[in-house]
Scaffold this motif. Structure first.
Motif, short mmCIF file in Angstrom:
data_model
loop_
_atom_site.label_atom_id
_atom_site.label_comp_id
_atom_site.label_asym_id
_atom_site.label_seq_id
_atom_site.Cartn_x
_atom_site.Cartn_y
_atom_site.Cartn_z
N GLU A 84 0.82 -1.21 0.00
CA GLU A 84 0.00 0.00 0.00
C GLU A 84 0.86 1.26 0.00
N VAL B 124 -2.26 -1.08 -4.49
CA VAL B 124 -3.33 -1.08 -3.50
C VAL B 124 -4.18 -2.35 -3.61
N GLU B 125 -4.35 -2.87 -4.82
CA GLU B 125 -5.13 -4.09 -4.98
C GLU B 125 -4.45 -5.26 -4.28
N ALA C 203 -4.98 -4.88 -0.57
CA ALA C 203 -6.32 -5.26 -0.15
C ALA C 203 -6.47 -6.77 -0.07
N ARG C 204 -5.95 -7.48 -1.06
CA ARG C 204 -6.06 -8.94 -1.03
C ARG C 204 -5.34 -9.52 0.19
N TYR D 82 -4.76 -7.93 3.04
CA TYR D 82 -5.52 -7.58 4.24
C TYR D 82 -6.71 -8.53 4.43
N ARG E 108 -6.80 -1.75 8.58
CA ARG E 108 -6.18 -1.28 7.34
C ARG E 108 -7.15 -1.37 6.17
N LEU E 109 -7.90 -2.46 6.12
CA LEU E 109 -8.85 -2.63 5.03
C LEU E 109 -10.00 -1.63 5.17
N LEU F 279 -8.85 1.68 4.05
CA LEU F 279 -8.73 1.72 2.60
C LEU F 279 -10.09 1.96 1.95
N TYR F 280 -11.12 1.26 2.41
CA TYR F 280 -12.45 1.43 1.82
C TYR F 280 -13.08 2.78 2.19
N PHE G 195 -11.91 0.98 -4.48
CA PHE G 195 -12.16 0.62 -3.08
C PHE G 195 -12.95 1.70 -2.34
#
Length: 986
Positions: free
Chosen positions: A741, A750-751, A754-755, A757, A771-772, A775-776, A783
């Motif tokens: 990230e 970032v993808e 996310a995976r 996390y 963290r997730l 991000l959202y 996201f």
């Protein structure tokens, strides 16, 4: 754009998805992988280090592609090869349907396990492409909108080869079953739109996307490029020859993989001969249309299964104390072994444990049916947190074939004999029950003995009387496999009848799931505590059943106790631990001692614990050394003595106990009884991390990430976070996600973050939820989902994650994803402020707000004051405004001026400086002098009255204070800069 040559080496089966080509598909293969050594920084490794496994394999199979053509067979092919390699004594890192970050993480683990003298193997099945002379293996997450995207989202095949070449391995084998169709010439409209939508979301135009996809689809060219294997002993084999085609086959496996697998099982077949057979097998399976291609610089022979009568000691990790990978065996092995253990029971918890630990296993349907029949709820077992997004690959394709392989192997009419539980009778055909039998083949993985106890050797002749039943006992030291006892029954008239039985040697599920890596009496490499803690329910079931079936095997008692203790079932753990100790099982002494140390279902008794540890140590148990070290380190029952503790850790480290190494590293990292030495800490962590110790890997990564006494090195930090993430360590996954990230040691992705996390959160890591969620909540392209962010942050709050309340409060304050609720925001900010001065400032702002609530300036002032005490400059600005206006506090213009100066003294923010300058422009000299006197008095530099008079005492105090602070300011006239220097932290 420069011209690109893109060749494809991938594969495909007929697809049921609409819009795709169907039928038997083939294509030309293009590969070019020179074996030049890549500039990969080598890890510090001792060439004489005996801890490394002699055989290490990385096996990757990608089928479940999300945005290009899914492939039926690669995952199944990889699982088959992983199984065969494990039965050949390899330590296997298995990677099925992996995204890019998982492939790189598994590669890091592979790299960490390679040593001078290792035998290294890499197998890949799945999509692959060549772009500009470089070859890229495609993760299931790949969704490129241009050739540039393809490079960024894939993994360069050269990296695998170069890491093997640079490792010092004795021999390198590279097997690529990937020479198939171009996935970018057959993207259906749905997938193309998905890729386009993703690209447009992150800022590309539709025209750019369409042009990039066209380049991808048009860029394939050429045939297989010839290549050399370099200077090291290396063999590289591809599914097809230069300019030829590769088929995926119509069965469960590709022709290439099927040919390799069937020849691996035969003992005594040298590698060159094996691949001559593979070449013939592929040609036969494809009616001569495909020819496997191999290049080699091998000088010495290699056998997957040497033609010897005794394979004891071949199990990777068994011959060395305290060195295991940190993961379970390949998926099929675990699946088959656990189901074999439970299939004949009526235990609800057994099938629930199977479903939880093997949600994609071969027997899921059967487990679901058994759970329902026993009154359970399979949906509850499979339930996942709805807060977590589904960023994983689509449901696996080709699983029918994979399940069929597992079920077929399990249901074969064989004598299944577990390792390390004693002999088992072999039921020979009736034709061998009365007469002479010539023995033409005996199992290599064990010993066959006649009714009189004599060993039956290959090539011997034995007289079998009616009722004679030979018995077979596997050797300890192999991973098992299929074997046979074969011969000829000799008739009176000279006629012969073939006789024989097939035997499957296997590791019992209890040994597999609960075996202790530090137990000298273990029969397999063992399961690290981290893995056991995640699967204790399955381990308990397996070991309870093992004890019921083989009550005389004391090892199972100790392993059952270990599983109970992992589950916190201390009474039962104590019962079986005591039984094992009374039966003389040495390793059980250590764990019973730990229970006395911790007072778990027994009276806390330091003397008894020490007695047990000493007895185990005298008997040679290496876990006892770290237990004794802990007693002296903590000073429980004995005086605390770091030197004595370090001595025990050093003894353990000398015997390759990687937990002892990890603790030695901590001693040097923290300076516990020794002079702090980050360099020695790094050295010991590195040895333990290479041995597979997961705590050492994450600690070493943090040292590199933070520059803790050693040069900051994001590349090394990422490498060790990857190794921990590869083994499923939750916080390792999260920390690796943070690196993706933030772009530490890698391009920002970032993808990928996310995976990672999501995987960490599913494993229970609270920071991953945080963290997730953040991000959202961040409006990041792809996201932007504040409603999901709120759910995730609620989970993080439940897990007491620092900062989660503040992030959720922001959503409630703004009404993003949740109803706007300033009262809720105030509560959350207040909760967060307990450990976060910036959250205290947010709480102050929330209490000062009139947005849907009545402002509470008194509470606001309290929170601002706490924030100022925590060093937050903007809180000083906020409190100054309240003080200046008399809101929530007494009106005090001089006090406001002190706060403005405090804000300026805490920050070099030019915007804040401008605002402070504007706010203080109307204050007169008396106010400035009074503020200076207050600040001087607060610091103990002035004892006079704050009267606003610039007298001799004030002048002298100002001059001395300014000089002491090296402010470089004239002591008068007093300005806001002077006040800021006086207010700044000293």
């Amino acid at each position: 754009m420069t011209e690109m040559a893109v060749g494809i080496f991938t594969r495909r089966q007929p697809s049921a998805r609409p819009g795709r080509l169907s039928g038997r598909f083939w294509t030309v293969c293009a590969i070019s992988i020179p074996l030049a050594v890549l500039s990969v920084p080598a890890l510090a490794q001792d060439a004489d280090d005996p801890s490394g496994a002699s055989r290490v394999a990385l096996v990757i199979g990608n089928s479940a592609y999300q945005n290009v053509t899914p492939l039926p067979n690669p995952a199944n092919d990889a699982e088959l090869i992983a199984e065969k390699l494990w039965e050949s004594g390899f330590e296997v890192i298995e990677s099925i349907d992996s995204d890019r970050e998982t492939m790189l993480a598994d590669l890091a683990t592979f790299r960490s396990r390679l040593r001078e003298g290792s035998e290294a193997l890499f197998f890949y099945a799945g999509h692959g492409v060549q772009v500009g002379g470089r070859n890229y293996l495609l993760p299931v997450s790949v969704a490129p909108a241009s050739p540039e995207d393809l490079r960024a989202q894939s993994v360069d095949a050269q990296l695998f080869v170069d890491i093997m070449d640079a490792s010092g391995a004795r021999l390198n084998i590279v097997l690529l079953d990937a020479c198939r169709n171009n996935p970018f010439t057959e993207i259906d409209s749905e997938d193309a739109e998905d890729i386009a939508t993703r690209a447009i979301t992150v800022g590309q135009s539709r025209q750019e996307v369409e042009r990039g996809l066209t380049l991808l689809s048009e860029a394939s060219s050429g045939g297989l490029a010839e290549m050399t294997a370099g200077d090291s002993e290396t063999m590289i084999s591809f599914a097809t020859a230069p300019g030829a085609v590769a088929f995926d086959g119509t069965g469960r496996h590709s022709p290439y993989t099927a040919s390799i697998a069937e020849n691996m099982d035969e003992p005594g077949v040298e590698l060159a001969e094996l691949f001559r057979r593979v070449r013939g097998g592929v040609r036969e399976r494809t009616d001569g249309l495909q020819i496997a291609w191999t290049t080699s610089t091998l000088e010495n022979p290699f056998y997957f299964k040497p033609d010897t009568d005794d394979l004891r000691g071949s199990t990777t990790g068994l011959g060395v104390e305290g060195d295991t990978l940190g993961g379970l065996p390949p998926r099929r092995i675990v699946d088959r072994t656990f189901w074999r253990a439970i299939r004949d029971t009526d235990r609800l918890d057994a099938f629930e444990a199977y479903l939880r630990t093997r949600p994609d296993g071969a027997f899921v349907d059967e487990a679901v049916a058994r759970i329902a029949a026993l009154g359970g709820d399979p949906d509850a077992v499979l339930a996942t947190d709805p807060a977590l997004p589904d960023l994983s690959a689509q449901a696996q394709v080709g699983q029918t074939a994979s399940k069929a392989d597992v079920i077929e192997r399990l249901d074969r009419d064989v004598h299944a004999v577990p390792i390390g539980v004693g002999p088992r009778d072999l039921d020979l055909p009736a034709t061998a029950s009365d007469g002479w039998v010539y023995v033409s083949r005996t199992p290599r993985l064990g010993e066959v003995r006649g009714a009189d106890g004599s060993v039956i050797d290959q090539g011997s002749v034995h007289y079998m009387q009616p009722g004679d039943v030979p018995e077979f006992e596997p050797f300890v030291g192999s991973n098992g496999g299929l074997e046979a006892l074969e011969g000829l029954a000799l008739g009176q008239d000279g006629a012969t009848d073939p006789v024989g039985v097939e035997i499957e040697v296997y590791v019992d599920a209890c040994d597999m799931l609960a075996g202790n890596p530090y137990d000298s009496e273990r029969v397999t490499a063992g399961t690290r505590q981290f893995i056991l803690d995640r699967n204790f329910d399955a381990a308990i079931v397996a070991c309870e059943l093992a004890v019921d079936r083989q009550p005389e095997v004391v090892r199972f008692w100790a392993q059952l106790a270990r599983a109970y203790r992992a589950a916190g079932r201390y009474e039962e753990a104590r019962e079986w631990q005591v039984k094992a100790v009374e039966a003389g099982y040495v390793n059980a002494m250590v764990y019973l001692g730990q229970m006395h140390l911790d007072g778990q279902a027994v009276a806390q008794d330091f003397a008894r614990a020490y007695e047990l540890f000493e007895a185990a140590e005298e008997a040679g148990d290496i876990a006892a050394l770290t237990a004794l070290a802990w007693v002296h380190r903590a000073g429980v029952g004995v005086p605390q003595d770091y030197a004595v503790a370090r001595g025990f850790y050093e003894q353990g480290a000398a015997r390759r106990n990687d937990w002892a190494m990890t603790n030695l590293a901590e001693f040097y990292q923290k300076g516990l009884g020794v002079e702090r030495s980050p360099e020695l800490a790094e050295r010991w962590y590195l040895q333990a991390a290479n041995s597979g110790e997961l705590t050492a890997q994450t600690r070493l990564a943090r040292m590199y990430q933070d520059g803790d006494g050693i040069p900051q090195d994001f590349d090394k930090a990422r490498f060790w976070f990857e190794t921990a993430a590869s083994r499923g360590v939750p916080n390792g996954l999260t920390r690796l996600g943070i690196m993706y990230e933030q772009g530490q040691g890698t391009a920002t992705d970032v993808e990928a973050a996310a995976r990672l996390y999501v995987r960490a959160a599913r494993a229970g890591d609270g920071e991953a939820y945080f963290r997730l969620g953040r991000l959202y909540a961040s409006r990041t392209p792809l996201f932007d989902d504040p409603a999901r962010a709120a759910l995730l942050l609620e989970r993080a709050i439940e897990k007491r994650v620092y900062g989660a309340e503040r992030e959720l409060a922001k959503l409630h304050e703004t009404g993003r994803g949740v109803p706007k609720d300033m009262a809720r925001a105030r509560d959350l900010y207040a909760a967060a402020a307990e450990g976060n001065p910036w959250a205290a400032r947010d709480a102050g702002r929330a209490f000062a707000s009139d947005d849907g609530v009545e402002p509470d300036f008194a509470r606001a002032a309290e929170w601002y004051r706490r924030a100022v005490e925590g060093g937050v400059p903007w809180a000083a600005w906020d409190l100054a405004k309240l003080t200046e206006a008399g809101r929530g506090v007494d009106r005090d213009r001089v006090g406001a001026l002190v706060l403005y100066a405090t804000a300026l003294g805490l920050s070099d923010d030019q915007n804040l400086a401008r605002l402070v300058g504007e706010a203080t422009a109307g204050y007169d000299d008396v106010a400035f002098v009074t503020a200076a006197q207050r600040l001087l008095a607060a610091s103990g530099d002035f004892a006079g009255a704050a009267d606003g008079v610039l007298g001799p005492g004030t002048r002298q105090a100002l001059a001395e204070a300014v000089a002491a602070r090296n402010a470089g300011l004239p002591p008068e006239p007093v300005t806001i800069e002077t006040l800021a220097a006086l207010a700044a932290p000293r």
